[in-house]
Design a protein around this motif. Structure first.
Motif, PDB file in Angstrom:
ATOM      1  N   LEU A  13     -22.839   1.369 -31.474  1.00 63.87           N
ATOM      2  CA  LEU A  13     -24.143   1.605 -30.323  1.00 63.87           C
ATOM      3  C   LEU A  13     -24.963   0.745 -30.645  1.00 63.87           C
ATOM      4  N   THR A  14     -25.429  -0.156 -29.391  1.00 65.22           N
ATOM      5  CA  THR A  14     -26.627  -0.841 -29.109  1.00 65.22           C
ATOM      6  C   THR A  14     -27.796   0.034 -28.511  1.00 65.22           C
ATOM      7  N   ASN A  15     -29.063  -0.697 -28.666  1.00 69.27           N
ATOM      8  CA  ASN A  15     -29.688  -0.312 -27.424  1.00 69.27           C
ATOM      9  C   ASN A  15     -29.345   0.072 -26.256  1.00 69.27           C
ATOM     10  N   GLY A  16     -28.457  -1.193 -25.754  1.00 63.87           N
ATOM     11  CA  GLY A  16     -28.224  -0.777 -23.768  1.00 63.87           C
ATOM     12  C   GLY A  16     -27.936   0.623 -24.395  1.00 63.87           C
ATOM     13  N   HIS A  17     -26.761   0.830 -25.244  1.00 68.23           N
ATOM     14  CA  HIS A  17     -26.206   2.434 -25.082  1.00 68.23           C
ATOM     15  C   HIS A  17     -27.527   3.272 -25.024  1.00 68.23           C
ATOM     16  N   LEU A  18     -28.313   3.442 -25.729  1.00 67.71           N
ATOM     17  CA  LEU A  18     -29.135   3.941 -25.960  1.00 67.71           C
ATOM     18  C   LEU A  18     -29.838   4.340 -24.885  1.00 67.71           C
ATOM     19  N   GLU A  19     -30.594   3.283 -23.829  1.00 68.79           N
ATOM     20  CA  GLU A  19     -31.186   3.335 -23.099  1.00 68.79           C
ATOM     21  C   GLU A  19     -30.782   3.433 -21.877  1.00 68.79           C
ATOM     22  N   VAL A  20     -29.289   3.453 -22.103  1.00 71.97           N
ATOM     23  CA  VAL A  20     -28.952   4.481 -21.105  1.00 71.97           C
ATOM     24  C   VAL A  20     -28.916   6.059 -21.724  1.00 71.97           C
ATOM     25  N   LEU A  21     -28.916   6.512 -22.401  1.00 73.32           N
ATOM     26  CA  LEU A  21     -28.557   7.947 -22.868  1.00 73.32           C
ATOM     27  C   LEU A  21     -29.958   7.848 -22.248  1.00 73.32           C
ATOM     28  N   GLN A  22     -30.739   8.058 -23.016  1.00 70.51           N
ATOM     29  CA  GLN A  22     -32.341   8.215 -22.471  1.00 70.51           C
ATOM     30  C   GLN A  22     -32.519   8.314 -21.002  1.00 70.51           C
ATOM     31  N   THR A  23     -32.426   7.540 -19.729  1.00 66.39           N
ATOM     32  CA  THR A  23     -32.074   8.069 -19.199  1.00 66.39           C
ATOM     33  C   THR A  23     -31.380   9.286 -18.502  1.00 66.39           C
ATOM     34  N   ALA A  24     -30.253   8.856 -18.466  1.00 64.35           N
ATOM     35  CA  ALA A  24     -29.515  10.251 -18.467  1.00 64.35           C
ATOM     36  C   ALA A  24     -29.939  11.670 -19.413  1.00 64.35           C
ATOM     37  N   VAL A 131     -22.106  -7.932 -30.602  1.00 67.03           N
ATOM     38  CA  VAL A 131     -23.046  -7.332 -31.663  1.00 67.03           C
ATOM     39  C   VAL A 131     -22.916  -7.374 -32.945  1.00 67.03           C
ATOM     40  N   LYS A 132     -21.237  -7.165 -33.098  1.00 64.36           N
ATOM     41  CA  LYS A 132     -20.063  -7.537 -34.269  1.00 64.36           C
ATOM     42  C   LYS A 132     -19.950  -8.633 -34.833  1.00 64.36           C
ATOM     43  N   GLN A 133     -19.982  -9.423 -33.292  1.00 59.23           N
ATOM     44  CA  GLN A 133     -19.609 -11.273 -33.635  1.00 59.23           C
ATOM     45  C   GLN A 133     -20.617 -11.404 -34.377  1.00 59.23           C
ATOM     46  N   VAL A 134     -21.712 -11.704 -34.400  1.00 56.16           N
ATOM     47  CA  VAL A 134     -23.168 -11.894 -34.439  1.00 56.16           C
ATOM     48  C   VAL A 134     -23.540 -11.295 -35.847  1.00 56.16           C
ATOM     49  N   ALA A 135     -23.349  -9.976 -36.203  1.00 56.80           N
ATOM     50  CA  ALA A 135     -23.368  -9.724 -37.290  1.00 56.80           C
ATOM     51  C   ALA A 135     -22.682  -9.905 -38.620  1.00 56.80           C
ATOM     52  N   ALA A 136     -20.874 -10.436 -37.905  1.00 56.86           N
ATOM     53  CA  ALA A 136     -20.442 -10.826 -38.882  1.00 56.86           C
ATOM     54  C   ALA A 136     -20.595 -12.274 -39.262  1.00 56.86           C
ATOM     55  N   TYR A 137     -21.726 -12.474 -38.926  1.00 59.64           N
ATOM     56  CA  TYR A 137     -21.467 -14.334 -39.325  1.00 59.64           C
ATOM     57  C   TYR A 137     -22.796 -14.112 -39.747  1.00 59.64           C
ATOM     58  N   GLY A 138     -23.570 -12.698 -40.231  1.00 58.13           N
ATOM     59  CA  GLY A 138     -25.033 -12.896 -40.867  1.00 58.13           C
ATOM     60  C   GLY A 138     -26.001 -12.635 -40.285  1.00 58.13           C
ATOM     61  N   GLY A 139     -26.212 -12.731 -38.626  1.00 69.81           N
ATOM     62  CA  GLY A 139     -27.021 -12.584 -38.040  1.00 69.81           C
ATOM     63  C   GLY A 139     -27.817 -11.512 -37.567  1.00 69.81           C
ATOM     64  N   ASP A 140     -29.270 -11.030 -37.241  1.00 68.55           N
ATOM     65  CA  ASP A 140     -30.324 -10.549 -37.225  1.00 68.55           C
ATOM     66  C   ASP A 140     -29.407  -9.843 -36.241  1.00 68.55           C
ATOM     67  N   VAL A 141     -29.668  -7.858 -35.815  1.00 62.19           N
ATOM     68  CA  VAL A 141     -28.842  -7.781 -34.983  1.00 62.19           C
ATOM     69  C   VAL A 141     -30.207  -6.633 -35.177  1.00 62.19           C
ATOM     70  N   ARG A 142     -30.879  -6.972 -35.302  1.00 69.91           N
ATOM     71  CA  ARG A 142     -32.210  -5.744 -34.716  1.00 69.91           C
ATOM     72  C   ARG A 142     -32.533  -5.235 -33.855  1.00 69.91           C
ATOM     73  N   ALA A 143     -32.903  -6.630 -32.651  1.00 72.07           N
ATOM     74  CA  ALA A 143     -33.615  -6.234 -31.269  1.00 72.07           C
ATOM     75  C   ALA A 143     -32.052  -5.748 -30.821  1.00 72.07           C
ATOM     76  N   HIS A 144     -30.930  -5.851 -30.943  1.00 68.92           N
ATOM     77  CA  HIS A 144     -30.171  -5.460 -30.716  1.00 68.92           C
ATOM     78  C   HIS A 144     -29.501  -3.677 -30.556  1.00 68.92           C
ATOM     79  N   VAL A 145     -30.104  -2.971 -31.911  1.00 72.91           N
ATOM     80  CA  VAL A 145     -29.230  -1.756 -31.912  1.00 72.91           C
ATOM     81  C   VAL A 145     -30.582  -1.423 -32.908  1.00 72.91           C
ATOM     82  N   PRO A 146     -30.415   0.796 -32.763  1.00 72.35           N
ATOM     83  CA  PRO A 146     -30.970   1.162 -33.737  1.00 72.35           C
ATOM     84  C   PRO A 146     -30.954   0.276 -34.939  1.00 72.35           C
ATOM     85  N   GLU A 147     -32.018   1.033 -35.392  1.00 69.91           N
ATOM     86  CA  GLU A 147     -31.994   0.126 -37.455  1.00 69.91           C
ATOM     87  C   GLU A 147     -30.850   0.645 -37.754  1.00 69.91           C
ATOM     88  N   CYS A 148     -30.753   2.267 -38.071  1.00 75.89           N
ATOM     89  CA  CYS A 148     -29.945   2.746 -38.998  1.00 75.89           C
ATOM     90  C   CYS A 148     -27.888   1.894 -38.708  1.00 75.89           C
TER      91      CYS A 148
END
Length: 161
Positions: A13-24, A131-148
């Motif tokens: 789940l990404t913040n994009g999914h979450l934003e669409v969900l909140q609107t729905a 998001v998975k690609q960035v995370a796989a290389y140790g990148g910080d994805v906190r701006a793009h996904v919920p904290e959990c």
């Protein structure tokens, strides 16, 4: 009751999914996030893990619930008595693909209406794959996904508790 289904793999789940969900959730009495179980794919997170992560991310939205399904989406929406399919659209290519799916679903279930919700422009480039690609290389994805989800990605890729 106006029940809508927001289907997808949500891996993760990404913040994009979450934003669409909140609107729905503002538009419908109930929104069911329906995780497609596809045995042909090899997701990073199991269905159970995705259900838990999504439940955690949406716990503040009372009219949202998480479920899973296999097979045709139209069979699932018939079973749960929903008539609206929610789809997020990030860019024109998404829309072109989604329209084809919407027409196919409508041909199989005439009462099925697909509602397209655009993501916020600041989230239009965010995808689960990226998001998975960035995370796989140790990148910080906190701006793009919920904290959990960020924590779960870190655990998957960095083998940390």
């Amino acid at each position: 009751m106006r029940r809508a289904v927001y289907p997808g793999s949500f891996d993760p789940l990404t913040n994009g999914h979450l934003e669409v969900l909140q609107t729905a959730a503002q538009l419908f009495d109930e929104v069911v996030i329906a995780i497609l179980v596809n045995p042909d794919k090899r997701p990073l997170f199991s269905v159970e893990e995705r259900m838990q992560l999504i439940a955690e991310a949406v716990k503040g939205i009372p009219n949202v619930r998480v479920d899973q399904f296999q097979g045709l989406l139209v069979d699932y929406i018939r079973r749960i008595q929903a008539h609206v399919i929610v789809r997020g659209v990030r860019e024109p290519a998404d829309y072109e693909n989604e329209v084809k799916l919407a027409h196919m679903n409508r041909s199989m279930e005439p009462s099925a209406v697909t509602v397209f919700l655009p993501t916020h422009p600041t989230l239009s480039y965010v995808s689960s794959s990226l998001v998975k690609q960035v995370a796989a290389y140790g990148g910080d994805v906190r701006a793009h996904v919920p904290e959990c989800v960020a924590v779960a990605l870190r655990k998957k890729y960095m083998n940390t508790p």
